[in-house]
Design an enzyme around this catalytic site. Structure first.
Site, PDB file in Angstrom:
ATOM      1  N   ARG A   1       0.816  -1.208   0.000  1.00 34.43           N
ATOM      2  CA  ARG A   1       0.000   0.000   0.000  1.00 34.43           C
ATOM      3  C   ARG A   1       0.851   1.259   0.000  1.00 34.43           C
ATOM      4  O   ARG A   1       0.292   2.362  -0.014  1.00 34.43           O
ATOM      5  CB  ARG A   1      -0.872  -0.018   1.257  1.00 34.43           C
ATOM      6  CG  ARG A   1      -2.362  -0.146   0.984  1.00 34.43           C
ATOM      7  CD  ARG A   1      -3.055  -0.141   2.322  1.00 34.43           C
ATOM      8  NE  ARG A   1      -4.478   0.034   2.213  1.00 34.43           N
ATOM      9  CZ  ARG A   1      -5.366  -0.945   2.218  1.00 34.43           C
ATOM     10  NH1 ARG A   1      -4.977  -2.195   2.249  1.00 34.43           N
ATOM     11  NH2 ARG A   1      -6.648  -0.669   2.193  1.00 34.43           N
TER      12      ARG A   1
ATOM     13  N   ARG B   1     -22.102  -1.474   1.860  1.00 37.00           N
ATOM     14  CA  ARG B   1     -21.717  -2.885   1.982  1.00 37.00           C
ATOM     15  C   ARG B   1     -21.801  -3.418   3.413  1.00 37.00           C
ATOM     16  O   ARG B   1     -21.614  -2.672   4.373  1.00 37.00           O
ATOM     17  CB  ARG B   1     -20.336  -3.138   1.378  1.00 37.00           C
ATOM     18  CG  ARG B   1     -19.174  -2.642   2.176  1.00 37.00           C
ATOM     19  CD  ARG B   1     -17.863  -2.894   1.435  1.00 37.00           C
ATOM     20  NE  ARG B   1     -16.734  -2.350   2.156  1.00 37.00           N
ATOM     21  CZ  ARG B   1     -15.488  -2.374   1.711  1.00 37.00           C
ATOM     22  NH1 ARG B   1     -15.201  -2.898   0.537  1.00 37.00           N
ATOM     23  NH2 ARG B   1     -14.513  -1.864   2.435  1.00 37.00           N
TER      24      ARG B   1
ATOM     25  N   ARG C   1     -18.266  -3.015   8.495  1.00 36.26           N
ATOM     26  CA  ARG C   1     -16.936  -2.658   8.988  1.00 36.26           C
ATOM     27  C   ARG C   1     -16.973  -1.288   9.638  1.00 36.26           C
ATOM     28  O   ARG C   1     -17.612  -0.369   9.135  1.00 36.26           O
ATOM     29  CB  ARG C   1     -15.942  -2.653   7.815  1.00 36.26           C
ATOM     30  CG  ARG C   1     -15.351  -4.020   7.541  1.00 36.26           C
ATOM     31  CD  ARG C   1     -14.563  -4.052   6.276  1.00 36.26           C
ATOM     32  NE  ARG C   1     -13.515  -3.032   6.199  1.00 36.26           N
ATOM     33  CZ  ARG C   1     -12.598  -2.997   5.235  1.00 36.26           C
ATOM     34  NH1 ARG C   1     -12.609  -3.923   4.299  1.00 36.26           N
ATOM     35  NH2 ARG C   1     -11.693  -2.055   5.195  1.00 36.26           N
TER      36      ARG C   1
ATOM     37  N   ARG D   1      -9.383   7.326   3.785  1.00 34.63           N
ATOM     38  CA  ARG D   1      -8.771   6.178   3.100  1.00 34.63           C
ATOM     39  C   ARG D   1      -8.489   6.499   1.632  1.00 34.63           C
ATOM     40  O   ARG D   1      -7.499   6.072   1.068  1.00 34.63           O
ATOM     41  CB  ARG D   1      -9.680   4.940   3.235  1.00 34.63           C
ATOM     42  CG  ARG D   1      -9.644   4.366   4.662  1.00 34.63           C
ATOM     43  CD  ARG D   1     -10.860   3.520   4.975  1.00 34.63           C
ATOM     44  NE  ARG D   1     -10.938   2.297   4.210  1.00 34.63           N
ATOM     45  CZ  ARG D   1     -12.043   1.572   4.092  1.00 34.63           C
ATOM     46  NH1 ARG D   1     -13.165   1.964   4.697  1.00 34.63           N
ATOM     47  NH2 ARG D   1     -12.048   0.475   3.400  1.00 34.63           N
TER      48      ARG D   1
HETATM   49  P1  AMP Z   1      -8.632  -3.281   3.711  1.00 28.77           P
HETATM   50  O1  AMP Z   1      -9.393  -4.410   4.311  1.00 28.77           O
HETATM   51  O2  AMP Z   1      -7.620  -3.734   2.667  1.00 28.77           O
HETATM   52  O3  AMP Z   1      -9.530  -2.185   3.193  1.00 28.77           O
HETATM   53  O4  AMP Z   1      -7.744  -2.637   4.886  1.00 28.77           O
HETATM   54  C1  AMP Z   1      -8.365  -2.056   6.008  1.00 28.77           C
HETATM   55  C2  AMP Z   1      -7.409  -1.128   6.719  1.00 28.77           C
HETATM   56  O5  AMP Z   1      -6.282  -1.870   7.199  1.00 28.77           O
HETATM   57  C3  AMP Z   1      -6.805  -0.021   5.851  1.00 28.77           C
HETATM   58  O6  AMP Z   1      -7.660   1.119   5.752  1.00 28.77           O
HETATM   59  C4  AMP Z   1      -5.521   0.290   6.633  1.00 28.77           C
HETATM   60  O7  AMP Z   1      -5.823   1.075   7.757  1.00 28.77           O
HETATM   61  C5  AMP Z   1      -5.080  -1.086   7.127  1.00 28.77           C
HETATM   62  N1  AMP Z   1      -4.184  -1.751   6.165  1.00 28.77           N
HETATM   63  C6  AMP Z   1      -4.473  -2.825   5.371  1.00 28.77           C
HETATM   64  N2  AMP Z   1      -3.432  -3.183   4.620  1.00 28.77           N
HETATM   65  C7  AMP Z   1      -2.441  -2.315   4.921  1.00 28.77           C
HETATM   66  C8  AMP Z   1      -1.109  -2.139   4.460  1.00 28.77           C
HETATM   67  N3  AMP Z   1      -0.589  -2.922   3.492  1.00 28.77           N
HETATM   68  N4  AMP Z   1      -0.372  -1.132   5.004  1.00 28.77           N
HETATM   69  C9  AMP Z   1      -0.865  -0.331   5.965  1.00 28.77           C
HETATM   70  N5  AMP Z   1      -2.123  -0.429   6.442  1.00 28.77           N
HETATM   71  C10 AMP Z   1      -2.913  -1.407   5.933  1.00 28.77           C
END
Ligand code: AMP
Length: 224
Positions: free
Chosen positions: A93, A132, A166, A177
């Site tokens: 990310r 969602r 969520r 985000r």
């Molecule tokens: P996601 O389920 O992929 O939308 O991730 C949810 C949250 O987890 C994100 O908004 C970040 O706060 C954190 N997160 C997930 N993957 C990463 C990553 N590779 N690096 C940093 N934070 C992450």
């Protein structure tokens, strides 16, 4: 016959459908789905000082530190269920995470085959994320307008009757985000493009349509 390992990064803005597509692809290609978001939510659910502070930062849409994430992914890739390959969903990310991925794969003598960016405009993203929700029991995903269960209040997949949203799927956190995505994640797209690994897919169509486009890129449609 042993299958050739397939190692993929699925990337794109929050709400573009990475998680949904990763689950479909994982079943189709028989490879492991590694979602860093899910790993972090599992940690955040623990009643420990670390879990509680992680929970707060996830609710604000803040990124976890590169060091911690890279270490978590590196250890996960070593597990036996990743032998056939894996789909990285939500990682890398940031540019330092992308560079570290290259380094750790080199150290493990593994190769990244493909990076797929799912493209969806911001207006659609907000609508998708705010609507969602998922089954609390099996995790099947639904949406207030687009993907309702066949029977009201009952999960199509497991019959569960409890659903969850969520904590970070609210308007303000989604805005944060999206800012993080543009500032921190977007540079990884050109990084992978320069490595000759990038493929882009229009993610505005149906789930099935996008899944077929991804399968086509990976040459999975030709297989039986
Ligand atoms: P996601 O389920 O992929 O939308 O991730 C949810 C949250 O987890 C994100 O908004 C970040 O706060 C954190 N997160 C997930 N993957 C990463 C990553 N590779 N690096 C940093 N934070 C992450």
């Amino acid at each position: 016959m042993e299958q050739k390992p397939l190692r993929i990064v699925l990337t794109g803005a929050p709400g573009c459908g990475k998680g949904t597509q990763a689950r479909i692809l994982s079943a189709r290609a028989n490879i492991c789905h590694l979602s860093t978001g899910e790993m972090l939510r599992a940690e955040a659910a623990k009643d420990t000082p670390f879990g509680r502070s992680l929970k707060d930062s996830l609710e604000r849409g803040e990124f976890a530190t590169d060091e911690m994430i890279v270490d978590m992914v590196s250890r996960r890739i070593d597990e036996p269920d990743c032998r056939n390959g894996f789909i990285l969903d939500g990682f890398p990310r940031t540019l330092p995470q992308a560079e570290s991925l290259e380094t750790i794969l080199k150290q493990k003598k593994l190769q990244l085959d493909c990076v797929i960016e799912i493209q969806v405009p911001d207006e659609i993203i907000m609508d998708r994320i705010l609507g969602r929700y998922s089954c609390a029991k099996c995790g099947e995903g639904y949406h207030d307008k687009n993907i309702k269960p066949k029977v009201y209040g009952v999960c199509d997949k497991c019959g569960g009757t409890e659903f969850i949203k969520r904590a970070d799927d609210n308007r303000q956190t989604v805005k944060n985000r999206l800012v993080n995505y543009r500032q921190l994640t977007y540079p990884t797209i050109s990084y992978f493009e320069k490595l000759g690994l990038l493929h882009c897919v229009d993610g505005t169509g149906s789930i099935e349509n996008t899944a077929n486009k991804i399968a086509e890129i990976l040459g999975l449609n030709e297989e039986k």
